[in-house]
Design a protein around this motif. Structure first.
Motif: not given
Length: 227
Positions: A89-90, A92-93, A111-112, A115
């Motif tokens: 998730s980091s 993708t952020m 991508y948000m 995340t």
């Protein structure tokens, strides 16, 4: 004689030390304060673990569960999965932020969304982990000295040579009545802030006496029950 005025950073208070902007300075303050905070937490954790080293739980013996795999011994597997979800998730952020700088709206939205999904998965995993690992199916007794006594039986297939035993595997069922403490029946109008345990102390003691193969184990001392 005229002087040249640079208004590039006029809206954020002007240039700071070594030409750093206000936003960059605040970001560095945040990073340093965050590092100091976590350093304090890690130091406190290290001191606590060193102080209670004799009774500190072994992670491989605690984090052994995995969702939808009941009865499967999976030490630290779920912890590794949660770590992967957090890192993913980091990533993708970061990709979403980079896409935002390039004005790629579709890529930012995708991508948000990934995340957000990763964040919910991580929070849900934390909730499941706490619910299952604090439930107390195996039972334990804390002595006045702070030691933790567990109920185990000999099992050579385990690394420690012992296997923890659930209370339901040996606790007896006694004809006794237990009642939840409520405010109208409590002392000084106090009430219990949790539900009654599945087994009483008397039932555990009776089951312990009727199962001689059950042992009491601490971190370093293992002895059979007294007859």
């Amino acid at each position: 004689m005229s002087a040249t005025v640079n208004n590039e950073h006029a809206l954020d208070g002007g240039p700071g030390p070594m030409g750093a902007t206000y936003g960059k300075m605040m970001m560095w303050f945040f990073i340093v304060s965050d590092a100091l905070t976590f350093s304090g937490f890690i130091a406190a954790y290290g001191f606590s673990r060193f102080k209670f080293i004799e009774t500190w739980p072994i992670a491989d013996e605690v984090f052994t569960h995995f969702p939808f795999l009941h009865g499967v011994n999976a030490p630290m597997y779920y912890v590794a999965l949660m770590t992967f979800i957090l890192i993913f998730s980091s990533v993708t952020m970061v990709i979403a932020v980079d896409a935002g700088h390039k004005l790629q709206k579709t890529k930012v939205a995708v991508y948000m969304l990934l995340t957000v999904i990763g964040g919910f998965m991580f929070l849900g995993s934390q909730a499941w982990e706490w619910k299952n690992f604090i439930k107390g199916e195996y039972g334990a007794v804390e002595t006045a000295g702070g030691s933790i006594l567990q109920f185990v039986k000999v099992d050579k297939s385990e690394k420690t040579g012992y296997k923890r035993v659930k209370l339901e595997e040996f606790a007896a069922t006694l004809p006794e009545e237990r009642e939840q403490l409520t405010r109208d029946k409590g002392v000084w109008f106090m009430e219990e802030d949790h539900e009654l345990p599945q087994y009483s102390v008397n039932e555990v003691m009776a089951g312990f006496k009727s199962h001689p193969e059950i042992l009491v184990r601490t971190e370093f001392i293992t002895k059979k029950k007294e007859k």
